[in-house]
Design a protein around this motif. Sequence first.
Motif, short mmCIF file in Angstrom:
data_model
loop_
_atom_site.label_atom_id
_atom_site.label_comp_id
_atom_site.label_asym_id
_atom_site.label_seq_id
_atom_site.Cartn_x
_atom_site.Cartn_y
_atom_site.Cartn_z
N LEU A 129 0.83 -1.05 0.28
CA LEU A 129 0.19 0.23 -0.29
C LEU A 129 0.92 1.04 -0.32
O LEU A 129 0.76 1.93 -1.04
CB LEU A 129 -0.79 -0.11 1.15
CG LEU A 129 -1.83 0.81 0.97
CD1 LEU A 129 -2.69 1.42 0.04
CD2 LEU A 129 -2.40 1.30 2.46
N SER A 150 -5.19 -8.31 -3.95
CA SER A 150 -4.48 -7.60 -2.89
C SER A 150 -3.73 -6.83 -4.15
O SER A 150 -3.42 -5.40 -4.52
CB SER A 150 -3.33 -7.98 -1.90
OG SER A 150 -4.97 -8.93 -1.21
N THR A 186 -5.16 -3.46 -4.12
CA THR A 186 -4.18 -2.06 -3.48
C THR A 186 -4.06 -1.05 -3.83
O THR A 186 -3.56 0.25 -3.68
CB THR A 186 -3.00 -2.87 -3.21
OG1 THR A 186 -3.58 -3.84 -2.03
CG2 THR A 186 -1.57 -1.98 -2.44
#
Length: 564
Positions: free
Chosen positions: A117, A368, A396
Amino acid sequence: MKETTSIRSSIMVAFGGLALLSLVLGYVGLRVHLADEPQVSFLDLVYYDLQLFVIDSTPLGEGGPLPWPLEIARFTAPAVTVYALIETVRLLLSSEFRRLRARESSRHAIVCGTGALGQAVTQRLREEGRKVVVIGSAGGDLPRAPGVLHVTGDATDPLVLRAAGAGRARTVYACEDDATVNVAIAATVHGMDPAAPVAAYAHVPDPGLCAALRARRLGVVEPRDHRLDFFNLDELVVRVLLARDPVDQPRPVLLLGLETFGAALLVELARRWRLLAPPPGTRLPVRVIAPEAEPEVAAVCRTYPFVAENCALTCENGGVDDLRELLEAGKEPPQRVYVCYADEHLALTAALTVAPLWTGAPVVVRVSRRRMFGEVFRDGRLMEDLAGSLQIFAVTEEAGKPDLIDEDVIERIARAIHDRYVLACVQRGDTPGENASMVPYEELSEAKKGQNRDQAAHIGAKLAAVGCVPAPSTAAPHTFAFTGEEVERLARMEHTRWMRYLTDRGWAHGPERDDGGRRHPDLLDWEYLSEQARDKDREAVAQLPDILQDAGFRIVRLPASTGP
């Protein structure tokens, strides 16, 4: 910058090779030069060879002709030493210079964390041309790019934040893997009292904790200029997904798995379907297949009652191993399939199970990070028979956008206020042609958004005035209602707030509304308002429970103090 780094790396490799060559030539030359001295051992030769790098090799002090390898080595070895010293000084000075630049930066962004992130947010900020200071641990993978400075340390430490220039920063993004660390970072920034307003945003993966923290922030009676908010990636990213590919046809939608992403997607589907103002009784068919589909969907509907009002829900309990049997029993192919499992292995299995059944329906797979399966789905022969039907949606990367994260809880409530306004207009029979404000929130002018934000920011003060606080929505029934006396009191507060907002921006009283001339007939004290104008303020107050409920909050009365 990349070209400069490549040149520097090539020079380092060249001097590394020169150092090795100097060692070899020096050893060979010394061995020839000292061949007549049998007492000199192998270790002595190695020692004398290393001394060449400090211009102090003992055999060279005797003078005389030297073998050609030694003649070369006695110049190349010191050259390597000089280069190493220059490079060391350069690194020390550049490191200190970067620290000074970070400390003295202003109106920049600070990213705390070097994980997926943190890297995504840093990359997006740099794409926008903003200066970034990254705070990471000593062993972290610090991003190297133009305009990115680095500070090593614990971002919860005020000294480290000050070293990153937090006192003059514009925004701080707490993107560590641990939610408690992120909350601590945001709280530390908020408590530093910097010279200019600083916005701090903390990533909180747990939606329950995120909602609780947002409710506490919303309930602050006198919010400071420094914005503080908490964000959840799955809740942010569903807006991106449905804005990019809206669902606007009354055909079935299939959700495989629910979890945080699926629950947020279900809420956003219902919200957008409601704003489409479909014919009465027309609900969006949504089929949910998950191990605990029935209780999970029921919990979502209790928290957000408008979900059941706008979606025709079908829940089937089943895991990935049950998918094929359940899907083959389906009567109608869906218009869209969303694979919502947080576990990427389950997501891939589910995608490969469902895609061959309806190759015409897009299958959106939540992952993700894109590189988990992106190359396989985009390029590999493994997926060639499913081309075009499978879409990888990387949470993300899609949610790590500063403009998304910057929409704090006040913005969320402002959006809910506008949505309620549009619904009321539709129920009255208004049309976008008659009312220019009947547009999606994203299309509103900044002036109109500002009015909604100011109304949202005042909610904490209103609730505190009648002994109430906002709280996260729960499975408990929503039974709150203001008393008539409370509505009247809060309506006066709402009118005072509205007047102050407009007068601060140059508006004044006028017999007729004139937006261009900034005149409004209701810019009068409460005592001089017409009942029709007062009813607008009363309606705004009466709608507060529903507005907060739409945003995932509810109103709770504090117990009355009984005294000592």
